[in-house]
Design an enzyme around this catalytic site. Structure first.
Site, PDB file in Angstrom:
ATOM      1  N   TRP A   1     -30.219  -1.517 -13.479  1.00 25.73           N
ATOM      2  CA  TRP A   1     -31.230  -1.376 -12.423  1.00 25.73           C
ATOM      3  C   TRP A   1     -30.739  -0.379 -11.363  1.00 25.73           C
ATOM      4  O   TRP A   1     -31.511   0.405 -10.818  1.00 25.73           O
ATOM      5  CB  TRP A   1     -31.485  -2.740 -11.754  1.00 25.73           C
ATOM      6  CG  TRP A   1     -32.483  -2.667 -10.641  1.00 25.73           C
ATOM      7  CD1 TRP A   1     -33.837  -2.736 -10.743  1.00 25.73           C
ATOM      8  CD2 TRP A   1     -32.207  -2.501  -9.242  1.00 25.73           C
ATOM      9  NE1 TRP A   1     -34.419  -2.633  -9.508  1.00 25.73           N
ATOM     10  CE2 TRP A   1     -33.441  -2.485  -8.564  1.00 25.73           C
ATOM     11  CE3 TRP A   1     -31.033  -2.369  -8.498  1.00 25.73           C
ATOM     12  CZ2 TRP A   1     -33.535  -2.350  -7.188  1.00 25.73           C
ATOM     13  CZ3 TRP A   1     -31.124  -2.227  -7.124  1.00 25.73           C
ATOM     14  CH2 TRP A   1     -32.369  -2.225  -6.483  1.00 25.73           C
ATOM     15  N   HIS A   2     -29.432  -0.408 -11.119  1.00 23.67           N
ATOM     16  CA  HIS A   2     -28.892   0.497 -10.101  1.00 23.67           C
ATOM     17  C   HIS A   2     -28.927   1.957 -10.535  1.00 23.67           C
ATOM     18  O   HIS A   2     -28.934   2.855  -9.686  1.00 23.67           O
ATOM     19  CB  HIS A   2     -27.456   0.100  -9.754  1.00 23.67           C
ATOM     20  CG  HIS A   2     -27.389  -1.032  -8.779  1.00 23.67           C
ATOM     21  ND1 HIS A   2     -27.506  -2.339  -9.154  1.00 23.67           N
ATOM     22  CD2 HIS A   2     -27.240  -1.043  -7.436  1.00 23.67           C
ATOM     23  CE1 HIS A   2     -27.416  -3.116  -8.082  1.00 23.67           C
ATOM     24  NE2 HIS A   2     -27.273  -2.355  -7.025  1.00 23.67           N
ATOM     25  N   GLY A   3     -28.915   2.208 -11.826  1.00 24.30           N
ATOM     26  CA  GLY A   3     -28.978   3.598 -12.272  1.00 24.30           C
ATOM     27  C   GLY A   3     -28.778   3.710 -13.754  1.00 24.30           C
ATOM     28  O   GLY A   3     -28.119   2.867 -14.368  1.00 24.30           O
TER      29      GLY A   3
END
Lengths: 351, 531
Positions: free
Chosen positions: B364-366
């Site tokens: 989700w962060h990247g």
């Protein structure tokens, strides 16, 4: 006292404190340009003048370091002023001229064309020096809009404290002394240097892919021409005898063609150095980039002769009030000359 | 439009003024216009994505709710006629319908997210695998620009859809109101990820101008700007210098990078959230807190209850619980119990569920391996400490006083902080290899003299910068310590007006004079904008 009245008083007092302290901080943090890089002060100095000049110079360091209005007055009675700042771009010169013409209509405007090779601003610091000193007008607003680089913001010009907010780290005595006042650093826009650094090994220009001046530069030159024509002012284009940045023949040809086409006078001082007697071993203080006082005075003598003979400018030395004003300026000029000769250990010249 | 841009300040000021000028019933409408304007300025090309999410989730939620209502009405009407089996059969049929709509909507929205954010990551890995097996991986990259806040608004919308599907909230009937919930601009950039049940009421209800509310909100906005502009963007200069050249800045520098980046991340993210919550508060809108002094946590588990709370609770609520109780997981539980015995087998599904959650949190962060590895490292540490829990328990039973001492608590806080610092390296370098290289270089460092030989002044920071940073960090810690007792804003509000004014104006002047903005400073977007 009623609560609402108390609230209003609180609000008003707070607002006054905020505005006053922010103003104080801005006065403190703005660069003063009274020592060191004094070029930043030139543009603002004009507004203290009595504005009835015969000649206005506009341009970059090639005008404010190469021509002495004092000589033009002293020897020819020509009342002139230089509106120039470091690397002043053509669009800035245009708006400075437009701003100047709000106050006066000189007989001649002299524009140094070196800056035509820079269609866009190359440095924010130079923008600041050219623009910040201008009084607020549409010309200033347009100059900001024409000059701003990608990293710049209009609001920073409106509230310079936003630009100089971190200058508190570099504050010195000047910042306190000149917080609310300033002192004259130029001589009608002329920046005096008496020291000598001969021109040696001047680099020749590297070949360029395209020598054509950018249309943006030409657009502003056209605007300058139209503005002068509209006001009945003679526009003279010049190229000062600076050996660097290199002035290409191809550029020169374009200017010659442009001036011929538009009926303008173009003087390339690089072609007149022998006639004027410029000696690059004694008349420049930075190896040929700019003239020192000796070089600037030689150039000014030639120009004074030219303006009198060709532009028909009258000798105004008999105007008492004007002569009185110039007396003060000459005194300041001589004092600084003396000071600089002593500073650079050149007493024999002062004598 | 960055929060730190003049444009945003004008935008926010104008909105605040208008918000309290228009009739109260139009306030939420104004917010929707403002939010869409904000989004439009960010990039008109992103507009179709947010509209697609808004429309699909809105319609799906309505369909799901309508079906649920229809089901209960039908059963009510035919209560007498239907047998228990018929009722069950009917209910199952309707549930399948709802599930179909729910899953379809999830697929559409997660599909959009996957395509714009993860497709290139997938392509690059696929090409890599093909190359590794001697082929030529030449799949073309899609290279789509990632729409602003897509992770945040997609998760927020999915949360809403799930709540409607579960019947815990009522579906919104006004599409414009729902559009505001999805696009509310202060939270669009970096959260917090709002929950419809909590946010909708405060978002749509009219708000009267109240000096205290507006003052409190703006005070928090100022505090956010202080953290972002005075601390985060100042320390960023040193962090950028070091991470650009991992071959040069390693060994003892690793310690510095971990510390500096952890401070930057905190000041940047919490600063941004303070601006978000403060701005909403100034308009009378209460948003949920996203941080509770996370660096004071005594364990990593506690840290994740106090850091980015809205994201963690989202994953817990909408991923961990559903996965844990899902049918495949129940089968795995049975199987693992049989294979590994009751005690160990019982824990096995927990590991799988948490692994899924941490994998999802990472990605989700990247879309890159560093985030996935970061997520899995968190998972391993949490699971290991979970396994050691009985051991800790025994230890504390044997030394009951020790756990209560300040020194032990401080040790726990320090240990957790060090762990977080180390894990943050993955985020900082965005490369697993560089992270590993820099981290392990610490253990054979020979350049400890950097702390005394002036090398710290070659990172782009002057002595003055370090002094400002030190004072700023002390101020942040002091505020955090004070917050444990009561709200600092409440404390300030009890002081006489001149003191309050001095605090506000002093903070404003500090930001104005010491903020890292304008020419000479690189304008930095908030770190969490990128997620």
């Amino acid at each position: 006292m009623k609560t609402s009245a108390k609230k209003w008083i609180k609000f008003c007092v707070s607002a006054v404190i905020v505005v006053f302290t922010l103003w104080l901080l801005q006065c403190l943090l703005l660069p003063k340009y009274v020592t060191g890089t004094v070029e930043g002060a030139f543009i603002a100095e004009y507004y203290d003048e009595v504005k009835d000049h015969d000649v206005i110079f506009v341009g970059d360091c090639e005008v404010y370091e190469n021509f002495s209005p004092i000589v033009l007055w002293r020897d020819y009675g020509i009342n002139s002023y230089i509106r120039g700042s470091a690397e002043q771009y053509v669009f800035q010169s245009y708006y400075i001229l437009e701003d100047t013409l709000r106050y006066e209509t000189p007989k001649v405007v002299i524009f140094n064309i070196q800056s035509l090779c820079f269609p866009e601003s190359r440095n924010e610091a130079y923008n600041r020096m050219s623009i910040e000193g201008m009084e607020w007008s549409f010309s200033k607003v347009n100059s900001i809009l024409a000059s701003m680089r990608e990293e710049e913001r209009f609001l920073d010009y409106v509230f310079p404290i936003l630009r100089y907010h971190s200058r508190w780290e570099q504050l010195n005595g000047d910042d306190l002394e000149y917080m609310f006042k300033t002192k004259k650093v130029s001589h009608n826009g002329y920046y005096m240097r008496v020291d000598v650094r001969p021109a040696e090994n001047v680099p020749t220009g590297k070949p360029l892919a395209d020598y054509t001046f950018d249309s943006r530069s030409i657009k502003y030159l056209d605007m300058m021409r139209d503005l002068c024509a509209e006001k009945g002012i003679e526009l003279i284009l010049i190229k000062a005898p600076s050996l660097y940045p290199y002035w290409y023949d191809e550029w020169d040809a374009q200017i010659k063609e442009y001036s011929a086409k538009n009926g303008l006078t173009y003087i390339n001082f690089l072609e007149l150095t022998e006639e004027i007697g410029i000696d690059y071993s004694t008349d420049t203080y930075d190896a040929g980039l700019h003239m020192n006082l000796a070089g600037a005075e030689k150039l000014s003598l030639w120009l004074g002769e030219y303006l009198t003979a060709e532009a028909g400018l009258a000798d105004r030395r008999s105007e008492t009030e004007l002569a009185l004003r110039w007396e003060e300026k000459i005194e300041f000029y001589e004092a600084e000359k003396q000071y600089q000769y002593e500073f650079y250990g050149m007493n024999e010249k002062a004598d | 439009m960055l929060f730190t841009s003049y444009g945003f300040l004008f935008f926010a000021a104008a909105l605040l003024l208008l918000y309290y000028t228009v009739p109260k019933k139009l306030q939420w409408g104004l917010l929707l216009i403002a939010s869409y304007t904000f989004y439009f300025i960010a990039g008109p090309e992103f507009f179709p994505y947010i509209i697609a999410t808004t429309v699909t989730v809105f319609l799906s939620a309505l369909l799901i709710e309508r079906n649920a209502v229809k089901q209960s009405e039908y059963i009510k009407e035919h209560k007498e006629e239907l047998t228990k089996e018929q009722k069950k059969e009917y209910k199952d049929k309707q549930k399948r319908k709802r599930l179909t709509v729910f899953v379809l909507c999830l697929l559409v929205n997660l599909g959009i997210l996957a395509v714009v954010k993860y497709a290139d990551f997938f392509v690059s890995n696929l090409n890599g695998v093909v190359d590794a097996f001697g082929g030529t991986g030449n799949l073309t990259f899609i290279s789509l620009a990632v729409p602003l806040g897509i992770s945040f608004y997609t998760f927020q919308s999915i949360g809403y859809l799930t709540d409607v599907y579960r019947g815990t909230v009522k579906a919104e009937r006004n599409i414009f109101k729902f559009a505001l919930f999805v696009s509310f601009f202060p939270q669009l950039i970096q959260g917090p990820i709002g929950r419809y049940g909590a946010l909708s009421e405060t978002l749509y209800s009219p708000h009267r101008f109240d000096t205290k509310t507006v003052g409190y909100g703006l005070e928090r906005v100022l505090w956010g700007y202080f953290k972002k502009m005075v601390i985060a963007d100042r320390i960023l200069v040193a962090v950028s210098t070091m991470i650009k050249a991992p071959a040069e800045y390693n060994g003892a520098y690793s310690l510095l990078i971990m510390l500096f980046y952890t401070i930057q991340l905190y000041a940047d993210f919490t600063g941004g959230i303070d601006i978000t919550i403060g701005l909403a508060e100034a308009m009378g809108i209460k948003m949920s807190e996203n941080f509770i002094r996370p660096y004071f946590s005594k364990s990593l588990k506690e840290y994740w209850r106090r850091w980015h709370i809205s994201m963690c609770s989202w994953f817990r609520e909408y991923l961990f619980y559903p996965v844990s109780v899902s049918k495949p997981m129940q089968k795995i539980t049975k199987f693992s119990k049989k294979l590994l015995g009751e005690k160990v087998g019982k824990r096995f599904p927990l590991y799988i569920s948490t692994a899924i959650v941490w994998f999802a949190t990472g990605i989700w962060h990247g879309a890159s391996w560093n985030f996935i590895v970061w997520g899995m490292c968190n998972w391993i540490i949490l699971m290991v400490s979970e396994e050691f829990e009985p051991l800790y328990k025994k230890f504390h039973e044997k030394f009951p006083r020790m756990g209560k001492t300040f020194a032990y608590k401080l040790f726990c806080v320090g240990r957790t902080f060090a762990l977080v610092c180390a894990l943050n390296l993955f985020d900082c370098y965005r490369s697993v290899a560089d992270t590993g290289r820099v981290f392990f270089s610490l253990f054979c460092a020979k350049n400890w003299n950097i702390f005394v030989n002036g090398a710290l002044l070659e990172l782009g920071l002057t002595v003055t910068d370090y002094v400002i940073l030190a004072c700023g960090i002390v101020l942040m810690i002091t505020v955090s310590l004070l917050q444990r007792k009561e709200s600092v804003r409440d404390m300030i509000s009890r002081r006489p007006y001149p003191v309050r004014f001095a605090v506000w104006y002093g903070l404003f002047l500090i930001i104005l004079l010491m903020g890292a903005y304008g020419i000479g400073y690189d304008a930095s977007q908030f770190i969490y904008n990128q997620f």
